[in-house]
Design a protein around this motif. Structure first.
Motif, PDB file in Angstrom:
ATOM      1  N   CYS A 172       0.822  -1.209   0.000  1.00  0.00           N
ATOM      2  CA  CYS A 172       0.000   0.000   0.000  1.00  0.00           C
ATOM      3  C   CYS A 172       0.851   1.252   0.000  1.00  0.00           C
ATOM      4  O   CYS A 172       1.985   1.258   0.481  1.00  0.00           O
ATOM      5  CB  CYS A 172      -0.910   0.020   1.226  1.00  0.00           C
ATOM      6  SG  CYS A 172      -2.072  -1.343   1.266  1.00  0.00           S
ATOM      7  N   VAL A 175      -1.263   7.365   3.032  1.00  0.00           N
ATOM      8  CA  VAL A 175      -2.443   8.206   3.208  1.00  0.00           C
ATOM      9  C   VAL A 175      -1.960   9.485   3.870  1.00  0.00           C
ATOM     10  O   VAL A 175      -1.291   9.446   4.912  1.00  0.00           O
ATOM     11  CB  VAL A 175      -3.524   7.529   4.076  1.00  0.00           C
ATOM     12  CG1 VAL A 175      -4.684   8.497   4.318  1.00  0.00           C
ATOM     13  CG2 VAL A 175      -4.034   6.262   3.401  1.00  0.00           C
ATOM     14  N   TRP A 179     -12.518   3.545  -7.499  1.00  0.00           N
ATOM     15  CA  TRP A 179     -11.945   2.210  -7.314  1.00  0.00           C
ATOM     16  C   TRP A 179     -12.661   1.189  -8.197  1.00  0.00           C
ATOM     17  O   TRP A 179     -12.020   0.327  -8.805  1.00  0.00           O
ATOM     18  CB  TRP A 179     -12.032   1.804  -5.841  1.00  0.00           C
ATOM     19  CG  TRP A 179     -11.143   2.627  -4.951  1.00  0.00           C
ATOM     20  CD1 TRP A 179      -9.956   3.213  -5.297  1.00  0.00           C
ATOM     21  CD2 TRP A 179     -11.369   2.963  -3.581  1.00  0.00           C
ATOM     22  NE1 TRP A 179      -9.426   3.902  -4.223  1.00  0.00           N
ATOM     23  CE2 TRP A 179     -10.267   3.767  -3.156  1.00  0.00           C
ATOM     24  CE3 TRP A 179     -12.376   2.698  -2.654  1.00  0.00           C
ATOM     25  CZ2 TRP A 179     -10.160   4.275  -1.861  1.00  0.00           C
ATOM     26  CZ3 TRP A 179     -12.274   3.201  -1.363  1.00  0.00           C
ATOM     27  CH2 TRP A 179     -11.182   3.976  -0.975  1.00  0.00           C
ATOM     28  N   LYS A 209      -6.020   0.829  -5.774  1.00  0.00           N
ATOM     29  CA  LYS A 209      -6.291   1.096  -4.357  1.00  0.00           C
ATOM     30  C   LYS A 209      -5.139   0.644  -3.469  1.00  0.00           C
ATOM     31  O   LYS A 209      -4.725   1.379  -2.566  1.00  0.00           O
ATOM     32  CB  LYS A 209      -7.587   0.380  -3.958  1.00  0.00           C
ATOM     33  CG  LYS A 209      -8.062   0.666  -2.545  1.00  0.00           C
ATOM     34  CD  LYS A 209      -9.406  -0.023  -2.296  1.00  0.00           C
ATOM     35  CE  LYS A 209      -9.938   0.276  -0.909  1.00  0.00           C
ATOM     36  NZ  LYS A 209     -11.226  -0.411  -0.644  1.00  0.00           N
ATOM     37  N   HIS A 210      -4.628  -0.560  -3.721  1.00  0.00           N
ATOM     38  CA  HIS A 210      -3.531  -1.113  -2.932  1.00  0.00           C
ATOM     39  C   HIS A 210      -2.312  -1.280  -3.841  1.00  0.00           C
ATOM     40  O   HIS A 210      -2.209  -2.263  -4.571  1.00  0.00           O
ATOM     41  CB  HIS A 210      -3.932  -2.465  -2.336  1.00  0.00           C
ATOM     42  CG  HIS A 210      -5.174  -2.420  -1.505  1.00  0.00           C
ATOM     43  ND1 HIS A 210      -5.212  -1.843  -0.253  1.00  0.00           N
ATOM     44  CD2 HIS A 210      -6.424  -2.874  -1.743  1.00  0.00           C
ATOM     45  CE1 HIS A 210      -6.430  -1.953   0.245  1.00  0.00           C
ATOM     46  NE2 HIS A 210      -7.183  -2.570  -0.648  1.00  0.00           N
ATOM     47  N   HIS A 218      -0.681   6.775  -3.802  1.00  0.00           N
ATOM     48  CA  HIS A 218      -0.915   7.493  -2.551  1.00  0.00           C
ATOM     49  C   HIS A 218      -2.217   8.283  -2.611  1.00  0.00           C
ATOM     50  O   HIS A 218      -2.585   8.820  -3.662  1.00  0.00           O
ATOM     51  CB  HIS A 218       0.241   8.444  -2.267  1.00  0.00           C
ATOM     52  CG  HIS A 218       1.598   7.826  -2.414  1.00  0.00           C
ATOM     53  ND1 HIS A 218       2.006   6.733  -1.678  1.00  0.00           N
ATOM     54  CD2 HIS A 218       2.642   8.141  -3.237  1.00  0.00           C
ATOM     55  CE1 HIS A 218       3.247   6.405  -2.031  1.00  0.00           C
ATOM     56  NE2 HIS A 218       3.646   7.239  -2.977  1.00  0.00           N
ATOM     57  N   TYR A 219      -2.870   8.377  -1.471  1.00  0.00           N
ATOM     58  CA  TYR A 219      -4.104   9.160  -1.347  1.00  0.00           C
ATOM     59  C   TYR A 219      -3.877  10.279  -0.334  1.00  0.00           C
ATOM     60  O   TYR A 219      -3.724  10.022   0.863  1.00  0.00           O
ATOM     61  CB  TYR A 219      -5.268   8.265  -0.919  1.00  0.00           C
ATOM     62  CG  TYR A 219      -5.723   7.336  -2.026  1.00  0.00           C
ATOM     63  CD1 TYR A 219      -6.766   7.695  -2.871  1.00  0.00           C
ATOM     64  CD2 TYR A 219      -5.085   6.107  -2.235  1.00  0.00           C
ATOM     65  CE1 TYR A 219      -7.173   6.852  -3.909  1.00  0.00           C
ATOM     66  CE2 TYR A 219      -5.492   5.261  -3.261  1.00  0.00           C
ATOM     67  CZ  TYR A 219      -6.532   5.640  -4.091  1.00  0.00           C
ATOM     68  OH  TYR A 219      -6.931   4.817  -5.121  1.00  0.00           O
ATOM     69  N   GLU A 246      -9.507   1.772   4.776  1.00  0.00           N
ATOM     70  CA  GLU A 246      -9.739   1.217   3.449  1.00  0.00           C
ATOM     71  C   GLU A 246      -8.427   0.867   2.743  1.00  0.00           C
ATOM     72  O   GLU A 246      -8.311  -0.178   2.099  1.00  0.00           O
ATOM     73  CB  GLU A 246     -10.517   2.224   2.585  1.00  0.00           C
ATOM     74  CG  GLU A 246     -11.976   2.362   2.938  1.00  0.00           C
ATOM     75  CD  GLU A 246     -12.770   1.110   2.601  1.00  0.00           C
ATOM     76  OE1 GLU A 246     -12.695   0.645   1.446  1.00  0.00           O
ATOM     77  OE2 GLU A 246     -13.457   0.595   3.503  1.00  0.00           O
ATOM     78  N   ILE A 247      -7.446   1.743   2.860  1.00  0.00           N
ATOM     79  CA  ILE A 247      -6.180   1.556   2.147  1.00  0.00           C
ATOM     80  C   ILE A 247      -5.266   0.570   2.873  1.00  0.00           C
ATOM     81  O   ILE A 247      -4.591  -0.258   2.255  1.00  0.00           O
ATOM     82  CB  ILE A 247      -5.450   2.907   1.957  1.00  0.00           C
ATOM     83  CG1 ILE A 247      -6.311   3.879   1.142  1.00  0.00           C
ATOM     84  CG2 ILE A 247      -4.091   2.703   1.295  1.00  0.00           C
ATOM     85  CD1 ILE A 247      -6.679   3.399  -0.238  1.00  0.00           C
ATOM     86  N   LYS A 248      -5.246   0.644   4.198  1.00  0.00           N
ATOM     87  CA  LYS A 248      -4.284  -0.127   4.968  1.00  0.00           C
ATOM     88  C   LYS A 248      -4.807  -1.460   5.494  1.00  0.00           C
ATOM     89  O   LYS A 248      -4.030  -2.256   6.011  1.00  0.00           O
ATOM     90  CB  LYS A 248      -3.798   0.695   6.177  1.00  0.00           C
ATOM     91  CG  LYS A 248      -3.184   2.035   5.795  1.00  0.00           C
ATOM     92  CD  LYS A 248      -1.895   1.860   5.058  1.00  0.00           C
ATOM     93  CE  LYS A 248      -1.237   3.216   4.786  1.00  0.00           C
ATOM     94  NZ  LYS A 248       0.053   3.050   4.088  1.00  0.00           N
TER      95      LYS A 248
END
Length: 337
Positions: free
Chosen positions: A38, A41, A283, A289-290, A295-296, A330-332
């Motif tokens: 990932c 964030v 997504w 996403k992963h 990066h978000y 959500e990301i991690k």
């Protein structure tokens, strides 16, 4: 007669302990493995403190809620946020920092003497405070600057996206970093330059950009919920070109920052969790996403109706910190979605 029974109990206890330890090990391994898959964030917290309340971009900031006032109200985000913009005084545990920087506004700012250059001064200022500069989101902000009093502002080489730097800009900045390090002004002799773009896919579709891409560490695309970006399906940030630009960037082995915001709050266009809904639609459309280079970064700039959104606490899912917590999860999360 009791001895054998005791032995059996002990063996069973040891076996149970081994199974528990193995389970915890596998869970930790899964989480660590997912973290490696990932990206970051990040968050741009505004207004940070009362000192920011004299701002008026997108409307007066007077009386707005601040991040400083939420001290102690965001333990999860404070612990797990990867990168923060322009603020080391909150509860965030991270010292990794990102910031925006505009090149090409005037000759004084772009002076390549490292002892005079504003970019070098900005990095030095944060490093002296203990920050580690993770990303510099950089561009030629001509379209806005020329109408805001910067009469010397110059666009980049492409009319399709005037934010893009010249190759010489990048070469000059890299050389200046090296000089600054040699003079003891900076901790490093190079930094990650992320090209902020205005158009979601021009850079990916036009081969003229490739030589510049090779000199940069990545792309940052700003996705707003305002003006020409609305609605999602037909606006400036509609999913197809955004996804194409992101995937192309990652395919080059570069980093991609989805710089998301400002986001709306209660207004005619608002509906509950609109900010989450847009991300979920991206997504679904294929936005990675992963991915370690995806990066978000949340750009929670208090623009127009977005000014009314509460900052926290993180237990309020509608607040900025509540949204940030949701995004981190959500990301991690080790559960791939």
């Amino acid at each position: 007669m009791m001895k054998p029974i005791t032995q059996k109990v002990n063996i069973a206890s040891v076996a149970a302990g081994v199974l528990i330890s193995l389970s915890l090990f596998l869970e930790a391994t899964q989480t660590n493995s997912n973290s490696a898959l990932c990206g970051n964030v990040g968050l741009r917290p505004l207004p940070r403190s009362e000192a920011d309340l004299n701002g008026n971009h997108g409307g007066s900031w007077a009386g707005m809620p601040t991040f400083e006032a939420q001290k102690g109200n965001y333990p999860f985000v404070a612990e797990h946020l990867d990168v923060v913009m322009d603020w080391l005084e909150g509860d965030f545990k991270t010292k990794r920092l990102f910031f925006e920087y505009y090149w090409g506004l005037d000759a004084v700012r772009d002076d390549l003497d490292p002892e005079k250059n504003l970019l070098v001064k900005t990095i030095r200022n944060w490093e002296l405070k203990g920050a580690e500069v993770e990303h510099i989101l950089i561009c030629r902000e001509y379209d806005l600057a020329i109408h805001r009093g910067h009469k010397e502002a110059q666009p980049g080489p492409f009319k399709e996206d005037t934010r893009i730097l010249y190759e010489k800009d990048v070469d000059d900045i890299r050389a200046m970093f090296k000089l600054a390090r040699g003079k003891g002004l900076l901790k490093h002799e190079n930094y990650k330059l992320i090209q902020m773009v205005q158009e979601p896919s021009f850079f990916a579709d036009d081969k003229r950009f490739l030589p510049i891409m090779k000199k940069m560490e990545g792309i940052a695309y700003e996705c707003h919920q305002f003006n020409r970006h609305w609605p999602l399906e037909t606006g400036w940030s509609k999913p197809d070109p955004v996804v194409r630009g992101a995937k192309w960037t990652l395919d080059q082995g570069k980093e991609y920052i989805f710089y998301y915001g400002p986001i709306i709050w209660k207004c005619e266009k608002y509906y509950p969790f609109v900010e989450r809904d847009w991300l979920e639609k991206y997504w679904k459309a294929g936005l990675p996403k992963h991915h370690p280079n995806m990066h978000y970064y949340l750009n929670t700039f208090p623009n127009e109706t977005g000014r009314g959104r509460p900052v926290g606490p993180e237990t309020d899912p509608h607040s900025i910190l509540g949204f940030t917590q949701w995004l981190i999860q959500e990301i991690k999360s080790p559960r791939q979605k």
